[in-house]
Design a protein around this motif. Structure first.
Motif, PDB file in Angstrom:
ATOM      1  N   LEU A 374       0.848  -1.196   0.000  1.00 10.77           N
ATOM      2  CA  LEU A 374       0.000   0.000   0.000  1.00 10.77           C
ATOM      3  C   LEU A 374       0.878   1.239   0.000  1.00 10.77           C
ATOM      4  CD1 LEU A 374      -3.000  -0.743   2.399  1.00 10.77           C
ATOM      5  CD2 LEU A 374      -3.175   0.327   0.156  1.00 10.77           C
ATOM      6  N   ILE A 375       0.547   2.186  -0.875  1.00  7.95           N
ATOM      7  CA  ILE A 375       1.199   3.496  -0.884  1.00  7.95           C
ATOM      8  C   ILE A 375       0.151   4.518  -0.462  1.00  7.95           C
ATOM      9  CG2 ILE A 375       2.507   5.169  -2.220  1.00  7.95           C
ATOM     10  CD1 ILE A 375       3.053   2.990  -4.285  1.00  7.95           C
ATOM     11  N   VAL A 376       0.440   5.242   0.601  1.00  5.96           N
ATOM     12  CA  VAL A 376      -0.510   6.221   1.138  1.00  5.96           C
ATOM     13  C   VAL A 376       0.075   7.618   0.966  1.00  5.96           C
ATOM     14  CG1 VAL A 376      -1.799   6.905   3.202  1.00  5.96           C
ATOM     15  CG2 VAL A 376      -1.260   4.486   2.808  1.00  5.96           C
ATOM     16  N   GLU A 377      -0.799   8.594   0.723  1.00  3.07           N
ATOM     17  CA  GLU A 377      -0.291   9.956   0.507  1.00  3.07           C
ATOM     18  C   GLU A 377       0.430  10.471   1.754  1.00  3.07           C
ATOM     19  OE1 GLU A 377      -3.135  13.029  -0.220  1.00  3.07           O
ATOM     20  OE2 GLU A 377      -4.602  12.205   1.172  1.00  3.07           O
ATOM     21  N   ASP A 378       1.347  11.385   1.543  1.00  2.00           N
ATOM     22  CA  ASP A 378       2.267  11.808   2.602  1.00  2.00           C
ATOM     23  C   ASP A 378       1.595  12.529   3.766  1.00  2.00           C
ATOM     24  OD1 ASP A 378       4.550  10.705   1.545  1.00  2.00           O
ATOM     25  OD2 ASP A 378       5.046  12.455   0.346  1.00  2.00           O
ATOM     26  N   ASN A 379       0.447  13.151   3.546  1.00  2.00           N
ATOM     27  CA  ASN A 379      -0.188  13.888   4.650  1.00  2.00           C
ATOM     28  C   ASN A 379      -1.132  13.013   5.472  1.00  2.00           C
ATOM     29  OD1 ASN A 379      -2.327  13.564   2.946  1.00  2.00           O
ATOM     30  ND2 ASN A 379      -2.759  15.741   2.650  1.00  2.00           N
ATOM     31  N   ALA A 380      -1.044  11.683   5.291  1.00  6.80           N
ATOM     32  CA  ALA A 380      -1.898  10.776   6.061  1.00  6.80           C
ATOM     33  C   ALA A 380      -1.554  10.857   7.550  1.00  6.80           C
ATOM     34  CB  ALA A 380      -1.729   9.347   5.568  1.00  6.80           C
ATOM     35  N   GLU A 382      -1.880   9.456  11.694  1.00  7.35           N
ATOM     36  CA  GLU A 382      -1.697   8.172  12.365  1.00  7.35           C
ATOM     37  C   GLU A 382      -2.982   7.367  12.330  1.00  7.35           C
ATOM     38  OE1 GLU A 382      -0.451   6.522  16.801  1.00  7.35           O
ATOM     39  OE2 GLU A 382       0.250   8.506  16.144  1.00  7.35           O
ATOM     40  N   GLU A 383      -4.119   8.060  12.486  1.00  4.97           N
ATOM     41  CA  GLU A 383      -5.411   7.376  12.431  1.00  4.97           C
ATOM     42  C   GLU A 383      -5.682   6.838  11.029  1.00  4.97           C
ATOM     43  OE1 GLU A 383      -7.782   6.507  14.735  1.00  4.97           O
ATOM     44  OE2 GLU A 383      -6.112   7.012  16.091  1.00  4.97           O
ATOM     45  N   ASP A 384      -5.273   7.628  10.030  1.00  2.00           N
ATOM     46  CA  ASP A 384      -5.431   7.176   8.649  1.00  2.00           C
ATOM     47  C   ASP A 384      -4.670   5.867   8.434  1.00  2.00           C
ATOM     48  OD1 ASP A 384      -6.884   9.458   8.159  1.00  2.00           O
ATOM     49  OD2 ASP A 384      -5.205  10.547   7.245  1.00  2.00           O
ATOM     50  N   MET A 385      -3.464   5.801   8.958  1.00  2.00           N
ATOM     51  CA  MET A 385      -2.637   4.612   8.763  1.00  2.00           C
ATOM     52  C   MET A 385      -3.259   3.401   9.460  1.00  2.00           C
ATOM     53  SD  MET A 385      -0.360   5.713   6.740  1.00  2.00           S
ATOM     54  CE  MET A 385       0.917   4.439   6.674  1.00  2.00           C
ATOM     55  N   LYS A 386      -3.914   3.623  10.606  1.00  2.00           N
ATOM     56  CA  LYS A 386      -4.604   2.533  11.291  1.00  2.00           C
ATOM     57  C   LYS A 386      -5.744   1.988  10.430  1.00  2.00           C
ATOM     58  CE  LYS A 386      -3.611   4.024  16.050  1.00  2.00           C
ATOM     59  NZ  LYS A 386      -4.207   4.505  17.318  1.00  2.00           N
ATOM     60  N   TYR A 387      -6.422   2.916   9.727  1.00  2.00           N
ATOM     61  CA  TYR A 387      -7.500   2.497   8.827  1.00  2.00           C
ATOM     62  C   TYR A 387      -6.945   1.562   7.746  1.00  2.00           C
ATOM     63  CZ  TYR A 387     -10.774   2.730   4.902  1.00  2.00           C
ATOM     64  OH  TYR A 387     -11.613   2.403   3.867  1.00  2.00           O
ATOM     65  N   PHE A 388      -5.839   1.968   7.138  1.00  2.00           N
ATOM     66  CA  PHE A 388      -5.279   1.173   6.042  1.00  2.00           C
ATOM     67  C   PHE A 388      -4.727  -0.159   6.546  1.00  2.00           C
ATOM     68  CE2 PHE A 388      -5.059   5.441   4.035  1.00  2.00           C
ATOM     69  CZ  PHE A 388      -5.870   5.162   2.942  1.00  2.00           C
ATOM     70  N   PHE A 411       5.630 -10.597   1.963  1.00  2.14           N
ATOM     71  CA  PHE A 411       5.668  -9.392   1.133  1.00  2.14           C
ATOM     72  C   PHE A 411       4.238  -9.031   0.753  1.00  2.14           C
ATOM     73  CE2 PHE A 411       9.921 -11.225   0.493  1.00  2.14           C
ATOM     74  CZ  PHE A 411      10.703 -10.108   0.786  1.00  2.14           C
ATOM     75  N   MET A 412       3.497  -8.539   1.749  1.00  2.00           N
ATOM     76  CA  MET A 412       2.088  -8.225   1.555  1.00  2.00           C
ATOM     77  C   MET A 412       1.748  -6.908   2.245  1.00  2.00           C
ATOM     78  SD  MET A 412       0.305 -11.950   2.186  1.00  2.00           S
ATOM     79  CE  MET A 412       0.990 -12.083   3.828  1.00  2.00           C
ATOM     80  N   ALA A 413       0.679  -6.291   1.764  1.00  2.00           N
ATOM     81  CA  ALA A 413       0.249  -5.023   2.339  1.00  2.00           C
ATOM     82  C   ALA A 413      -0.108  -5.169   3.810  1.00  2.00           C
ATOM     83  CB  ALA A 413      -0.948  -4.474   1.560  1.00  2.00           C
ATOM     84  N   ALA A 414      -0.447  -6.381   4.239  1.00  2.00           N
ATOM     85  CA  ALA A 414      -0.783  -6.605   5.649  1.00  2.00           C
ATOM     86  C   ALA A 414       0.433  -6.503   6.557  1.00  2.00           C
ATOM     87  CB  ALA A 414      -1.433  -7.979   5.810  1.00  2.00           C
ATOM     88  N   ASN A 415       1.614  -6.565   5.996  1.00  2.00           N
ATOM     89  CA  ASN A 415       2.847  -6.362   6.759  1.00  2.00           C
ATOM     90  C   ASN A 415       3.094  -4.857   6.867  1.00  2.00           C
ATOM     91  OD1 ASN A 415       5.481  -6.103   7.694  1.00  2.00           O
ATOM     92  ND2 ASN A 415       6.304  -7.719   6.397  1.00  2.00           N
ATOM     93  N   PRO A 416       3.123  -4.295   8.088  1.00  2.00           N
ATOM     94  CA  PRO A 416       3.286  -2.837   8.240  1.00  2.00           C
ATOM     95  C   PRO A 416       4.492  -2.265   7.481  1.00  2.00           C
ATOM     96  CG  PRO A 416       2.761  -3.854  10.352  1.00  2.00           C
ATOM     97  CD  PRO A 416       2.989  -4.973   9.383  1.00  2.00           C
ATOM     98  N   LYS A 417       5.516  -3.090   7.262  1.00  2.00           N
ATOM     99  CA  LYS A 417       6.696  -2.605   6.538  1.00  2.00           C
ATOM    100  C   LYS A 417       6.344  -2.217   5.112  1.00  2.00           C
ATOM    101  CE  LYS A 417      11.504  -3.801   5.530  1.00  2.00           C
ATOM    102  NZ  LYS A 417      12.592  -4.815   5.725  1.00  2.00           N
ATOM    103  N   TRP A 418       5.332  -2.877   4.524  1.00  2.00           N
ATOM    104  CA  TRP A 418       4.961  -2.614   3.138  1.00  2.00           C
ATOM    105  C   TRP A 418       3.669  -1.813   3.037  1.00  2.00           C
ATOM    106  CZ3 TRP A 418       9.494  -3.377   1.958  1.00  2.00           C
ATOM    107  CH2 TRP A 418      10.218  -4.528   2.302  1.00  2.00           C
ATOM    108  N   LEU A 419       3.318  -1.154   4.131  1.00  2.00           N
ATOM    109  CA  LEU A 419       2.195  -0.219   4.152  1.00  2.00           C
ATOM    110  C   LEU A 419       2.772   1.119   4.590  1.00  2.00           C
ATOM    111  CD1 LEU A 419      -1.206  -0.803   6.064  1.00  2.00           C
ATOM    112  CD2 LEU A 419      -0.289   1.412   5.356  1.00  2.00           C
ATOM    113  N   GLN A 420       3.153   1.954   3.612  1.00  2.00           N
ATOM    114  CA  GLN A 420       3.893   3.172   3.926  1.00  2.00           C
ATOM    115  C   GLN A 420       3.446   4.348   3.060  1.00  2.00           C
ATOM    116  OE1 GLN A 420       5.985   3.444   6.411  1.00  2.00           O
ATOM    117  NE2 GLN A 420       6.214   1.272   6.962  1.00  2.00           N
ATOM    118  N   LYS A 421       3.819   5.539   3.515  1.00  2.00           N
ATOM    119  CA  LYS A 421       3.565   6.749   2.731  1.00  2.00           C
ATOM    120  C   LYS A 421       4.490   6.773   1.514  1.00  2.00           C
ATOM    121  CE  LYS A 421       2.256   9.338   6.873  1.00  2.00           C
ATOM    122  NZ  LYS A 421       2.535  10.511   7.750  1.00  2.00           N
TER     123      LYS A 421
END
Length: 622
Positions: A374-380, A382-388, A411-421
């Motif tokens: 997952l790629i999330v926009e930079d202004n996300a 902490e709560e936004d990141m919890k949603y994702f 190597f999945m979006a469920a791994n917090p390492k690969w869920l980043q801005k």
């Protein structure tokens, strides 16, 4: 030859590829030409350009090693293997040439003179390709024999083969009345493509005319540009009909102009597809789109498997199988993301769900696992990141329930390492390319190919642009990739000495992914990145590298033919496993291979090894 030996020779060669492709009378003719020789261990056969008598050699018993002029092992051959193809043509030669064949143990050989073989093939040219000196021709011939291009249905045809209509082509300054006249009174067609200064700027259909002109009381003297659909969706003539149909369903449209650049080639409509065929894969994608529960999606697993089986049994090419299975995978993934948004609420900020690995390359098979991020926009926030995080856990877990295996390397979006801005992802890539190490190579092998399937596609585009820029500024990265890519070699030995798994549930099996498919993918990645190819597909990368002149035509044909053959053998193995009720995978029992498969696999393995050697020379010093 002693005539009493003829029945034994005939019985032996009649079961060996390619002699088994010949009719019985030609098998007998060649058997009658055979002479027999015996080599003790260490004895050798030398090949010189000026030799007047040459032979095709068949190993009856024993082991032979082919060596190149520099002493490097080319191949290790055993009973039923053949050599001497290379010297069937006077112009034979090149980087794959060998100069000597050495008996690694006591060996009995059957010899067929090239002159006799040439005479037979001149009289029966339909069998010539079976004995071609070039491995690429033999491999292509093997594909044609086992995997002909007869399509199972319309969904694997090209758009150009199905689209028969031609839209009206009008200009943006024409009035609505003039365009309607062109569509109805002149061409009798329901769609018009609108151009401005030679560029496609819009499209208008008869339904649009009804809704946007008649229903709204718009004057027909107004320019067509006021009511046309701007920046219209189009399809290329070489795209699959399945791709076009999925695009129509996703966007609720009934026709697609067929264009390349700004040239209009035709029009594809839903009528074409209804008239021609019922497309099983398209109906599955449409069903997925309207299924609202995980249970409902999971219940479609058998239908997905049936489509895979139909394509393999229908002898559809490996490239198309990968694309079709990839589109079905996309449909599952997108629908689960939508269900997640329905469950957790609309996403609080912009994001992109990206897929990686074989899924990104559209080289999906029935047992492909999950590679995503997952790629999330930079202004996300902490709560936004919890949603994702909730979304990612839900989607990845649900995909698992639908038969898409969880990635063993996580190597999945469920791994917090690969869920980043987006900025963090750019930092990852910067570190990977500028300071590569073992862990870096593991990560980049997965995330060097990514594709956005939902959300802001621009996020993935920006990330890829950042990657290509980094690679252009850090050419040593390619040298690091090549060092890793050649650390594993395809098995060149005889099949009872293959590189087999030594323990665990897959012991004594060949991992065809590790020792063949992954090696080709790695080489395609290196060649593609070296010339700035933006495609993630393996075949397209090789094609682009050839076009740019860094891959010769022979090397290009050789490696793409080898890749197709190996992939399709894997699909056949997976099909057999499914029929037996077993889990399909990449580990193949060597007993699965007959003479045909062994012969052509060795050609394929040697081609991979040669390209590894060429890549080391080309990229190790960049």
């Amino acid at each position: 030859m002693v005539q009493s030996l003829l029945p034994n020779i005939l019985e032996f060669i009649s079961h060996i590829d390619p002699f088994d492709k010949l009719p019985p009378e030609l098998q007998r003719q060649l058997a009658g030409c055979v002479s027999i020789t015996y080599l003790s261990r260490g004895e050798q056969i030398d090949f010189h350009p000026d030799d007047t008598r040459r032979f095709l050699y068949i190993i009856r018993t024993g082991v032979m090693e082919q060596r190149k002029a520099n002493g490097v092992l080319r191949a290790k051959l055993g009973p039923q293997d053949l050599f001497g193809f290379t010297f069937l043509e006077n112009n034979a030669g090149g980087e794959d040439e060998y100069s000597v064949a050495i008996a690694a143990e006591s060996t009995l050989l059957y010899l067929i003179p090239h002159t006799d073989l040439h005479t037979l093939l001149e009289e029966h040219p339909q069998y010539a390709e079976h004995f071609a000196s070039q491995a690429q021709i033999r491999l292509q011939n093997a594909l044609n024999v086992v995997w002909s291009d007869n399509d199972k249905g319309i969904f694997v045809k090209k758009v150009s083969e199905v689209a028969t209509s031609f839209p009206a082509v009008v200009t943006s300054d024409m009035t609505i009345k003039q365009v309607a006249h062109e569509m109805r009174n002149v061409l009798r067609i329901s769609t018009a493509v609108v151009k401005n200064k030679g560029r496609i700027v819009g499209v208008i259909t008869d339904r649009d005319m009804t809704k946007r002109v008649i229903a709204d009381g718009v004057s027909t003297d107004r320019p067509i540009s006021e009511v046309m659909t701007k920046s219209p969706l189009t399809i290329g003539p070489n795209d699959l009909v399945l791709t076009a149909a999925a695009l129509m369903m996703q966007n609720n449209i009934r026709s697609l102009p067929v264009v390349s650049g700004h040239k209009v080639h035709g029009l594809l409509t839903t009528t074409h597809m209804v008239q021609k065929n019922r497309i099983q894969a398209i109906f599955l994608i449409d069903t997925i789109k309207h299924t609202n529960t995980i249970k409902g999606l999971s219940d479609l697993t058998q239908e997905r498997q049936a489509i895979f089986e139909a394509m393999v049994e229908g002898k559809v090419s490996s490239e198309i199988i990968g694309q079709v299975m990839g589109m079905i995978y996309d449909a599952y993934n997108r629908r689960l993301i939508q269900i997640a948004e329905e469950k957790f609420g609309k996403a609080p900020c912009k994001f992109a769900w990206i897929v990686a690995g074989s899924h990104a390359r559209n080289e999906v098979h029935i047992s492909s696992d999950q590679d995503s991020a997952l790629i999330v926009e930079d202004n996300a926030s902490e709560e936004d990141m919890k949603y994702f995080k909730r979304m990612a856990n839900y989607v990845c877990g649900s995909l698992g329930q639908c038969g898409f295996q969880l990635c063993p390397g996580n190597f999945m979006a469920a791994n917090p390492k690969w869920l980043q801005k987006l900025s963090t992802w750019k930092h990852y890539y910067t570190k990977w390319v500028t300071v590569p190490d073992h862990e870096t190579l593991l990560n980049t092998s997965v995330f060097l190919e990514t594709r956005s399937i939902y959300g802001e596609a621009d996020f993935n585009d920006k990330l890829q642009q950042h990657l290509y820029k980094l690679i252009s500024q850090n050419r040593n990265f390619l040298a690091t990739l090549i060092s890793d890519a050649v650390s594993v070699n395809p098995p060149l030995g005889i099949f009872n000495s293959l590189v087999l798994e030594k323990s665990g549930e897959n012991s004594n099996t060949l991992n065809i992914k590790r020792y063949a498919i992954t090696l080709v993918v790695d080489l395609a990645r290196i060649y593609g990145l070296s010339v700035g190819c933006t495609s993630t597909n393996t075949a397209e990368r090789f094609k682009f590298a050839h076009k740019k002149g860094v891959l010769s035509e022979d090397a290009f044909k050789n490696i793409t033919g080898a890749y197709r053959f190996i992939n399709q053998l894997r699909y056949l193995h997976q099909l057999e496993a499914l029929k037996k009720g077993e889990s399909p995978g990449n580990n193949i029992d060597p007993n699965f291979f007959g003479s045909f498969e062994r012969t052509h696999l060795k050609d394929a393995f040697r081609i991979i090894s040669n390209l590894q050697d060429a890549a080391k020379l080309k990229f190790s010093g960049v």
